[in-house]
Design an enzyme around this catalytic site. Structure first.
Site, short mmCIF file in Angstrom:
data_model
loop_
_atom_site.label_atom_id
_atom_site.label_comp_id
_atom_site.label_asym_id
_atom_site.label_seq_id
_atom_site.Cartn_x
_atom_site.Cartn_y
_atom_site.Cartn_z
N THR A 1 5.47 -1.48 -10.27
CA THR A 1 4.51 -0.72 -10.04
C THR A 1 4.32 0.53 -10.46
OG1 THR A 1 3.66 -2.54 -8.63
CG2 THR A 1 2.90 -0.34 -8.17
N GLY B 1 -2.69 -7.82 -4.23
CA GLY B 1 -2.23 -7.10 -3.17
C GLY B 1 -2.19 -5.51 -2.80
N1 ASP Z 1 3.04 -3.37 -4.61
C1 ASP Z 1 2.99 -3.72 -5.31
C2 ASP Z 1 1.74 -5.53 -5.01
O1 ASP Z 1 2.08 -6.25 -3.42
C3 ASP Z 1 4.03 -4.81 -6.13
C4 ASP Z 1 4.87 -3.92 -6.37
O2 ASP Z 1 4.50 -2.56 -5.96
O3 ASP Z 1 5.42 -3.87 -7.42
O4 ASP Z 1 1.78 -5.75 -5.61
#
Ligand code: ASP
Length: 344
Positions: free
Chosen positions: A211, A241
């Site tokens: 992300t 998310g």
């Molecule tokens: N926080 C993001 C999610 O849960 C994933 C990530 O941080 O890579 O969608």
């Protein structure tokens, strides 16, 4: 020896006071701005990341810093700076946002993004979009051109139809071979868990990682934060998310800005980004103390993991993570900059 020095200082102080207020010089502008970025936290083992790949990732982070810095050094807004930085990372296939986003359980891509401007408390977000090349641009459009904060799925796509400046791509444009392999591995692991009788609620979700996000402080003393993601590999049922949720994955106020990355379910439950800024406002915690309390104590105590990038209006930065690595970059108010992957 002391008296002449004091006299000199007094003279300097008097002459400074006598000057009419002037616009800051260009170098003074960059001296009061700051930028932090991330390209995701997660299990990044040294043994699995070749020196060549690490150099390539860090070069992309540098390009994102350059894009944000160009805005800030020109006296531009924190909002423009975070959008510019996140857009570079969305365009890179190395990160789980825009091109290179992970696959959901149907073998497709659903993207989430959000942005918030601290001094105005304006915010915009999109969730589960499928044809938006740069979801962070649509999140900004929601903020600036709609009466709403968050649009999802088909509705967000319809909203995008009304704004020709938002580039559209077919869903498979986001495809990359390495994310496909990640999906296959996640499917195999989940099948093995099912065969072993692991309860679905206890099963580890597909590994997240990559992300992207940015937080900036501009010459006006304003803060903005933005986050963009493909979510978690093998996600299903329209799972969303923390990244597009204001207060969880992204938050900014007059004093503080945060962009998060990690196991989103925990970051939503802990309202991570807001909690960090609230600790500063209500408890008087420093940025470092507040972000450490949430990322290094609260989230692990709940069973989650991940990290954040954060900065405050003085230009202090904090980049804590409780995973083995977090792709990150920073540009401090004193002009120093860097990128890093591992904890050391
Ligand atoms: N926080 C993001 C999610 O849960 C994933 C990530 O941080 O890579 O969608």
């Amino acid at each position: 020896m002391r008296l002449p020095v004091l006299f000199l200082l007094l003279l300097v102080a008097l002459s400074v006071n006598a000057q009419p207020p002037v616009e800051p010089a260009a170098d003074a502008v960059s001296g009061r701005t700051a930028l932090v970025i991330h390209g995701g936290a997660g299990v990044i083992e040294r043994s699995q990341l070749s020196a060549q790949e690490e150099a390539a990732v860090r070069a992309e982070l540098d390009r994102a810093l350059d894009a944000g810095q160009a805005v800030l050094a020109g006296g531009g807004t924190a909002l423009d700076a975070v959008i510019a930085a996140v857009r570079v990372l969305e365009e890179s296939p190395r990160f789980n946002a825009g091109k290179g986003a992970v696959y959901n359980a149907l073998g497709e891509h659903e993207l989430d993004a959000s942005v918030m401007e601290g001094h105005s408390s304006r915010a915009g977000a999109v969730a589960g979009v499928r044809t938006i090349r740069n979801p962070v641009l649509l999140a900004r459009k929601v903020m600036e051109a709609s009466p709403h904060v968050m649009l999802m799925g088909e509705g967000a796509e319809k909203f995008a139809d009304e704004h020709p400046g938002i580039e559209r791509v077919p869903n498979d444009w986001f495809d990359t071979p390495h994310r496909r392999r990640q999906l296959e591995r996640a499917r195999e692991r989940e099948a093995a868990e099912r065969a072993a009788g692991v309860d679905a609620a206890d099963a580890e979700p597909g590994r997240y990682f990559g992300t992207v996000g940015a937080v900036a402080l501009d010459v006006h003393g304003h803060i903005a934060a933005a986050t963009s993601t493909g979510g978690m590999t093998n996600k299903r049922w329209g799972r969303i998310g923390d990244a597009p949720i204001i207060g969880a994955g992204t938050y900014a106020n007059e004093q503080c800005g945060v962009s998060a990355t990690g196991w989103g379910e925990f970051f939503i439950r802990a309202a991570v980004a807001h909690d960090i800024c609230a600790r500063m406002a209500y408890r008087g915690d420093s940025l470092q103390v507040a972000s450490d309390a949430v990322v290094m104590q609260r989230i692990p105590a709940m069973g989650g993991d991940g990290g954040v990038i954060a900065l405050d209006r003085e230009g202090n930065i904090a980049l804590p993570f409780n995973t083995s690595g977090m792709y990150r970059g920073w540009l401090r108010a004193d002009g120093s900059r860097g990128t890093a992957v591992f904890a050391d």
